[in-house]
Design a protein around this motif. Sequence first.
Motif, PDB file in Angstrom:
ATOM      1  N   THR A  64      -2.760  -1.456   8.837  1.00  0.00           N
ATOM      2  CA  THR A  64      -2.007  -1.940   9.992  1.00  0.00           C
ATOM      3  C   THR A  64      -0.665  -2.518   9.557  1.00  0.00           C
ATOM      4  O   THR A  64       0.376  -2.231  10.171  1.00  0.00           O
ATOM      5  N   ILE A  65      -0.678  -3.290   8.485  1.00  0.00           N
ATOM      6  CA  ILE A  65       0.576  -3.863   7.970  1.00  0.00           C
ATOM      7  C   ILE A  65       1.501  -2.741   7.492  1.00  0.00           C
ATOM      8  O   ILE A  65       2.696  -2.746   7.784  1.00  0.00           O
ATOM      9  N   HIS A  66       0.944  -1.770   6.798  1.00  0.00           N
ATOM     10  CA  HIS A  66       1.749  -0.647   6.309  1.00  0.00           C
ATOM     11  C   HIS A  66       2.363   0.127   7.482  1.00  0.00           C
ATOM     12  O   HIS A  66       3.532   0.519   7.428  1.00  0.00           O
ATOM     13  N   LEU A  67       1.585   0.318   8.529  1.00  0.00           N
ATOM     14  CA  LEU A  67       2.076   1.093   9.681  1.00  0.00           C
ATOM     15  C   LEU A  67       3.205   0.389  10.429  1.00  0.00           C
ATOM     16  O   LEU A  67       3.996   1.040  11.113  1.00  0.00           O
ATOM     17  N   ILE A  68       3.298  -0.927  10.275  1.00  0.00           N
ATOM     18  CA  ILE A  68       4.375  -1.677  10.934  1.00  0.00           C
ATOM     19  C   ILE A  68       5.736  -1.224  10.423  1.00  0.00           C
ATOM     20  O   ILE A  68       6.684  -1.079  11.191  1.00  0.00           O
ATOM     21  N   TYR A  69       5.830  -0.942   9.118  1.00  0.00           N
ATOM     22  CA  TYR A  69       7.139  -0.588   8.561  1.00  0.00           C
ATOM     23  C   TYR A  69       7.285   0.866   8.105  1.00  0.00           C
ATOM     24  O   TYR A  69       8.349   1.266   7.667  1.00  0.00           O
ATOM     25  N   CYS A  70       6.248   1.681   8.226  1.00  0.00           N
ATOM     26  CA  CYS A  70       6.339   3.063   7.745  1.00  0.00           C
ATOM     27  C   CYS A  70       6.176   4.051   8.910  1.00  0.00           C
ATOM     28  O   CYS A  70       5.062   4.304   9.382  1.00  0.00           O
ATOM     29  N   SER A  71       7.274   4.621   9.346  1.00  0.00           N
ATOM     30  CA  SER A  71       7.232   5.536  10.495  1.00  0.00           C
ATOM     31  C   SER A  71       6.529   6.848  10.147  1.00  0.00           C
ATOM     32  O   SER A  71       5.878   7.446  11.005  1.00  0.00           O
ATOM     33  N   ALA A  72       6.646   7.303   8.895  1.00  0.00           N
ATOM     34  CA  ALA A  72       5.992   8.555   8.498  1.00  0.00           C
ATOM     35  C   ALA A  72       4.470   8.411   8.606  1.00  0.00           C
ATOM     36  O   ALA A  72       3.789   9.313   9.117  1.00  0.00           O
ATOM     37  N   CYS A  73       3.946   7.297   8.164  1.00  0.00           N
ATOM     38  CA  CYS A  73       2.499   7.093   8.244  1.00  0.00           C
ATOM     39  C   CYS A  73       2.039   6.848   9.683  1.00  0.00           C
ATOM     40  O   CYS A  73       0.928   7.209  10.049  1.00  0.00           O
ATOM     41  N   ARG A  74       2.905   6.246  10.496  1.00  0.00           N
ATOM     42  CA  ARG A  74       2.566   6.101  11.921  1.00  0.00           C
ATOM     43  C   ARG A  74       2.421   7.475  12.561  1.00  0.00           C
ATOM     44  O   ARG A  74       1.493   7.716  13.339  1.00  0.00           O
ATOM     45  N   ALA A 102     -13.752   2.911   6.744  1.00  0.00           N
ATOM     46  CA  ALA A 102     -12.802   1.975   6.152  1.00  0.00           C
ATOM     47  C   ALA A 102     -13.296   0.541   6.310  1.00  0.00           C
ATOM     48  O   ALA A 102     -13.862   0.178   7.341  1.00  0.00           O
ATOM     49  N   SER A 103     -13.074  -0.255   5.275  1.00  0.00           N
ATOM     50  CA  SER A 103     -13.461  -1.668   5.341  1.00  0.00           C
ATOM     51  C   SER A 103     -12.444  -2.432   6.192  1.00  0.00           C
ATOM     52  O   SER A 103     -11.344  -1.937   6.479  1.00  0.00           O
ATOM     53  N   LEU A 104     -12.791  -3.662   6.540  1.00  0.00           N
ATOM     54  CA  LEU A 104     -11.903  -4.499   7.340  1.00  0.00           C
ATOM     55  C   LEU A 104     -10.600  -4.751   6.580  1.00  0.00           C
ATOM     56  O   LEU A 104      -9.514  -4.661   7.159  1.00  0.00           O
ATOM     57  N   LEU A 105     -10.692  -5.036   5.286  1.00  0.00           N
ATOM     58  CA  LEU A 105      -9.493  -5.284   4.486  1.00  0.00           C
ATOM     59  C   LEU A 105      -8.601  -4.045   4.442  1.00  0.00           C
ATOM     60  O   LEU A 105      -7.377  -4.149   4.568  1.00  0.00           O
ATOM     61  N   GLU A 106      -9.184  -2.871   4.305  1.00  0.00           N
ATOM     62  CA  GLU A 106      -8.402  -1.626   4.301  1.00  0.00           C
ATOM     63  C   GLU A 106      -7.690  -1.434   5.638  1.00  0.00           C
ATOM     64  O   GLU A 106      -6.519  -1.034   5.679  1.00  0.00           O
ATOM     65  N   LYS A 107      -8.382  -1.724   6.723  1.00  0.00           N
ATOM     66  CA  LYS A 107      -7.785  -1.575   8.047  1.00  0.00           C
ATOM     67  C   LYS A 107      -6.616  -2.540   8.241  1.00  0.00           C
ATOM     68  O   LYS A 107      -5.594  -2.181   8.828  1.00  0.00           O
ATOM     69  N   ILE A 108      -6.768  -3.756   7.731  1.00  0.00           N
ATOM     70  CA  ILE A 108      -5.692  -4.749   7.850  1.00  0.00           C
ATOM     71  C   ILE A 108      -4.475  -4.296   7.043  1.00  0.00           C
ATOM     72  O   ILE A 108      -3.350  -4.331   7.536  1.00  0.00           O
ATOM     73  N   LYS A 109      -4.716  -3.838   5.805  1.00  0.00           N
ATOM     74  CA  LYS A 109      -3.618  -3.353   4.967  1.00  0.00           C
ATOM     75  C   LYS A 109      -2.927  -2.152   5.616  1.00  0.00           C
ATOM     76  O   LYS A 109      -1.703  -2.041   5.597  1.00  0.00           O
ATOM     77  N   MET A 152       0.858  -1.177   0.000  1.00  0.00           N
ATOM     78  CA  MET A 152       0.000   0.000   0.000  1.00  0.00           C
ATOM     79  C   MET A 152       0.900   1.236   0.000  1.00  0.00           C
ATOM     80  O   MET A 152       1.731   1.400   0.895  1.00  0.00           O
ATOM     81  N   PRO A 153       0.726   2.131  -0.965  1.00  0.00           N
ATOM     82  CA  PRO A 153       1.505   3.377  -0.978  1.00  0.00           C
ATOM     83  C   PRO A 153       1.095   4.293   0.188  1.00  0.00           C
ATOM     84  O   PRO A 153      -0.028   4.210   0.692  1.00  0.00           O
ATOM     85  N   CYS A 154       1.995   5.165   0.590  1.00  0.00           N
ATOM     86  CA  CYS A 154       1.732   6.055   1.724  1.00  0.00           C
ATOM     87  C   CYS A 154       0.493   6.926   1.497  1.00  0.00           C
ATOM     88  O   CYS A 154      -0.287   7.150   2.428  1.00  0.00           O
ATOM     89  N   LYS A 155       0.314   7.424   0.283  1.00  0.00           N
ATOM     90  CA  LYS A 155      -0.837   8.284  -0.003  1.00  0.00           C
ATOM     91  C   LYS A 155      -2.144   7.530   0.263  1.00  0.00           C
ATOM     92  O   LYS A 155      -3.074   8.064   0.870  1.00  0.00           O
ATOM     93  N   GLU A 156      -2.179   6.284  -0.163  1.00  0.00           N
ATOM     94  CA  GLU A 156      -3.377   5.461   0.071  1.00  0.00           C
ATOM     95  C   GLU A 156      -3.536   5.154   1.562  1.00  0.00           C
ATOM     96  O   GLU A 156      -4.645   5.161   2.100  1.00  0.00           O
ATOM     97  N   ALA A 157      -2.420   4.909   2.239  1.00  0.00           N
ATOM     98  CA  ALA A 157      -2.464   4.628   3.681  1.00  0.00           C
ATOM     99  C   ALA A 157      -3.039   5.819   4.438  1.00  0.00           C
ATOM    100  O   ALA A 157      -3.860   5.649   5.350  1.00  0.00           O
ATOM    101  N   ASN A 158      -2.634   7.022   4.050  1.00  0.00           N
ATOM    102  CA  ASN A 158      -3.168   8.216   4.705  1.00  0.00           C
ATOM    103  C   ASN A 158      -4.663   8.362   4.449  1.00  0.00           C
ATOM    104  O   ASN A 158      -5.420   8.753   5.343  1.00  0.00           O
TER     105      ASN A 158
END
Length: 77
Positions: free
Chosen positions: A27-37, A18-25, A1-7
């Motif tokens: 969460t995974i993105h936030l594990i490795y992206c400090s800017a989005c966290r 947000a759908s459940l699938l979006e929330k899961i994606k 998931m790109p950062c823009k989409e994550a935001n």
Amino acid sequence: MPCKEANHVCDKSQYKEASLLEKIKLTIHLIYCSACRKYTKKNAKLTKLVTKKPVTMDTEAKESLKSIFEKELAKHQ
């Protein structure tokens, strides 16, 4: 998931859109992206501040503040 989409998903999640699938994606993105966290944390804080019960000023404080504003405005005219 790109950062823009994550935001965008973060924003949707704040408003329960947000759908459940979006929330899961997200969460995974936030594990490795400090800017989005950071974005998610600031977004949550902003939402909390906006939905918080407003603080009101008493009439005397309002009048005092109004007087100060008017004096400052008069200085710059």
